[in-house]
Design a protein around this motif. Structure first.
Motif, mmCIF file in Angstrom:
data_model
loop_
_atom_site.group_PDB
_atom_site.id
_atom_site.type_symbol
_atom_site.label_atom_id
_atom_site.label_comp_id
_atom_site.label_asym_id
_atom_site.label_seq_id
_atom_site.Cartn_x
_atom_site.Cartn_y
_atom_site.Cartn_z
ATOM 1 N N UNK A 155 -7.490 15.754 89.093
ATOM 2 C CA UNK A 155 -6.675 14.690 88.488
ATOM 3 C C UNK A 155 -7.089 14.465 87.039
ATOM 4 N N UNK A 156 -8.381 14.490 86.770
ATOM 5 C CA UNK A 156 -8.868 14.325 85.392
ATOM 6 C C UNK A 156 -8.314 15.424 84.498
ATOM 7 N N UNK A 157 -8.344 16.667 84.949
ATOM 8 C CA UNK A 157 -7.865 17.785 84.151
ATOM 9 C C UNK A 157 -6.346 17.727 83.968
ATOM 10 N N UNK A 158 -5.622 17.322 85.003
ATOM 11 C CA UNK A 158 -4.159 17.194 84.894
ATOM 12 C C UNK A 158 -3.794 16.091 83.907
ATOM 13 N N UNK A 159 -4.531 14.981 83.952
ATOM 14 C CA UNK A 159 -4.258 13.884 83.023
ATOM 15 C C UNK A 159 -4.594 14.301 81.596
ATOM 16 N N UNK A 160 -5.686 15.013 81.410
ATOM 17 C CA UNK A 160 -6.048 15.544 80.086
ATOM 18 C C UNK A 160 -4.897 16.380 79.531
ATOM 19 N N UNK A 161 -4.386 17.287 80.341
ATOM 20 C CA UNK A 161 -3.286 18.144 79.908
ATOM 21 C C UNK A 161 -2.057 17.323 79.553
ATOM 22 N N UNK A 162 -1.745 16.328 80.367
ATOM 23 C CA UNK A 162 -0.579 15.479 80.121
ATOM 24 C C UNK A 162 -0.708 14.746 78.794
ATOM 25 N N UNK A 163 -1.831 14.084 78.575
ATOM 26 C CA UNK A 163 -2.033 13.296 77.360
ATOM 27 C C UNK A 163 -2.087 14.169 76.111
ATOM 28 N N UNK A 164 -2.661 15.337 76.239
ATOM 29 C CA UNK A 164 -2.881 16.181 75.062
ATOM 30 C C UNK A 164 -1.625 16.922 74.600
ATOM 31 N N UNK A 165 -0.489 16.669 75.219
ATOM 32 C CA UNK A 165 0.776 17.247 74.742
ATOM 33 C C UNK A 165 1.313 16.470 73.541
ATOM 34 N N UNK A 166 0.827 15.245 73.333
ATOM 35 C CA UNK A 166 1.344 14.363 72.276
ATOM 36 C C UNK A 166 0.696 14.666 70.933
ATOM 37 N N UNK A 167 1.518 14.689 69.868
ATOM 38 C CA UNK A 167 0.970 14.906 68.536
ATOM 39 C C UNK A 167 0.911 13.620 67.718
ATOM 40 N N UNK A 168 1.930 12.748 67.827
ATOM 41 C CA UNK A 168 1.989 11.575 66.955
ATOM 42 C C UNK A 168 2.021 10.249 67.714
ATOM 43 N N UNK A 169 2.731 10.216 68.832
ATOM 44 C CA UNK A 169 2.854 8.968 69.594
ATOM 45 C C UNK A 169 2.653 9.261 71.069
ATOM 46 N N UNK A 170 2.035 8.292 71.741
ATOM 47 C CA UNK A 170 1.765 8.425 73.172
ATOM 48 C C UNK A 170 1.971 7.082 73.832
ATOM 49 N N UNK A 171 2.820 7.058 74.856
ATOM 50 C CA UNK A 171 3.032 5.860 75.658
ATOM 51 C C UNK A 171 2.738 6.224 77.102
ATOM 52 N N UNK A 172 1.854 5.474 77.726
ATOM 53 C CA UNK A 172 1.432 5.739 79.096
ATOM 54 C C UNK A 172 1.837 4.554 79.960
ATOM 55 N N UNK A 173 2.596 4.824 81.020
ATOM 56 C CA UNK A 173 2.968 3.773 81.964
ATOM 57 C C UNK A 173 2.325 4.065 83.309
ATOM 58 N N UNK A 174 2.106 3.018 84.082
ATOM 59 C CA UNK A 174 1.651 3.224 85.453
ATOM 60 C C UNK A 174 2.428 2.293 86.363
ATOM 61 N N UNK A 175 2.763 2.812 87.516
ATOM 62 C CA UNK A 175 3.414 2.010 88.550
ATOM 63 C C UNK A 175 2.314 1.622 89.534
ATOM 64 N N UNK A 176 1.742 0.466 89.309
ATOM 65 C CA UNK A 176 0.589 0.041 90.094
ATOM 66 C C UNK A 176 -0.679 0.221 89.289
ATOM 67 N N UNK A 177 -1.821 0.165 89.971
ATOM 68 C CA UNK A 177 -3.107 0.275 89.260
ATOM 69 C C UNK A 177 -3.212 1.562 88.442
ATOM 70 N N UNK A 178 -3.708 1.407 87.235
ATOM 71 C CA UNK A 178 -3.881 2.510 86.301
ATOM 72 C C UNK A 178 -4.919 3.501 86.825
ATOM 73 N N UNK A 179 -4.757 4.763 86.457
ATOM 74 C CA UNK A 179 -5.726 5.799 86.833
ATOM 75 C C UNK A 179 -7.127 5.354 86.420
ATOM 76 N N UNK A 180 -8.127 5.591 87.253
ATOM 77 C CA UNK A 180 -9.493 5.225 86.869
ATOM 78 C C UNK A 180 -9.955 5.966 85.609
ATOM 79 N N UNK A 181 -9.335 7.088 85.283
ATOM 80 C CA UNK A 181 -9.703 7.845 84.088
ATOM 81 C C UNK A 181 -9.262 7.146 82.822
ATOM 82 N N UNK A 182 -8.363 6.174 82.931
ATOM 83 C CA UNK A 182 -7.873 5.454 81.755
ATOM 84 C C UNK A 182 -8.394 4.025 81.679
ATOM 85 N N UNK A 183 -9.150 3.618 82.639
ATOM 86 C CA UNK A 183 -9.701 2.254 82.622
ATOM 87 C C UNK A 183 -10.700 2.130 81.488
ATOM 88 N N UNK A 184 -10.754 0.938 80.903
ATOM 89 C CA UNK A 184 -11.711 0.682 79.814
ATOM 90 C C UNK A 184 -11.208 1.255 78.557
#
Length: 184
Positions: A155-184
């Motif tokens: 899950x950490x590696x999949x999320x890394x890949x997802x986030x790293x596709x963005x060059x200028x803007x990034x918006x992250x939504x969650x339906x329910x509790x946020x991934x523990x990898x994004x907490x803090x």
């Protein structure tokens, strides 16, 4: 084995992002690991907007917020140009999301299916599998909840890949509790 037959091996860690703005690189850099230790990434790009993370309590709130963000992206891309990708975990999620947006009265973004070329500008919906290796001016992560991106290494590696596709803007939504990898 290589050392045995060819001599010494040196490791070279690639810690500079030539693709993403500094704030985006910092966010996905938290997920990068080198020998089990968090990697320190740098970016050579200019600073743009910091990533936006929106944690929605339920399905209705999430659907409403996702529609709002996609509509905002459509307007911004039309005015400024560029390419935005709404990234979903699976291809069937991409098709379902396109139907939901269309039913909500939006011009549904094109669903990337792996056939044909990407448009030069606009908003598309794609699965993580098809987004891998690509880059987009703006990425909207449709659902970065703990249910989708749990606390395991895959899950950490999949999320890394997802986030790293963005060059200028990034918006992250969650339906329910946020991934523990994004907490803090």
């Amino acid at each position: 084995m290589f050392e045995r037959f060819h001599g010494a091996v040196e490791e070279c860690f690639l810690n500079i992002s030539y693709r993403s703005a500094p704030a985006i690189a910092e966010l996905f850099g938290r997920l990068a690991r080198q020998d089990g230790v968090r990697a320190q990434l740098e970016s050579v790009q200019r600073s743009d907007e910091p990533p936006v993370i929106i944690e929605c309590a339920g399905k209705e709130g999430h659907a409403s917020e996702l529609r709002r963000v996609v509509e905002e992206a459509q307007e911004a891309i039309q005015a400024e140009g560029g390419l935005c990708a709404v990234v979903t975990p699976r291809q069937r999620d991409a098709r379902r999301l396109a139907r939901q947006l269309e039913e909500a009265g939006l011009v549904a973004p094109t669903v990337v299916d792996g056939e044909g070329a990407l448009p030069e500008q606009g908003v598309v919906i794609t699965s993580l599998k098809l987004a891998k290796g690509l880059e987009f001016d703006w990425v909207i992560v449709a659902d970065a909840s703990a249910r989708i991106f749990g606390d395991d290494d895959l899950a950490r590696r999949r999320l890394y890949t997802t986030l790293s596709r963005a060059t200028r803007r990034l918006t992250v939504l969650s339906c329910g509790p946020l991934s523990p990898w994004l907490k803090g």
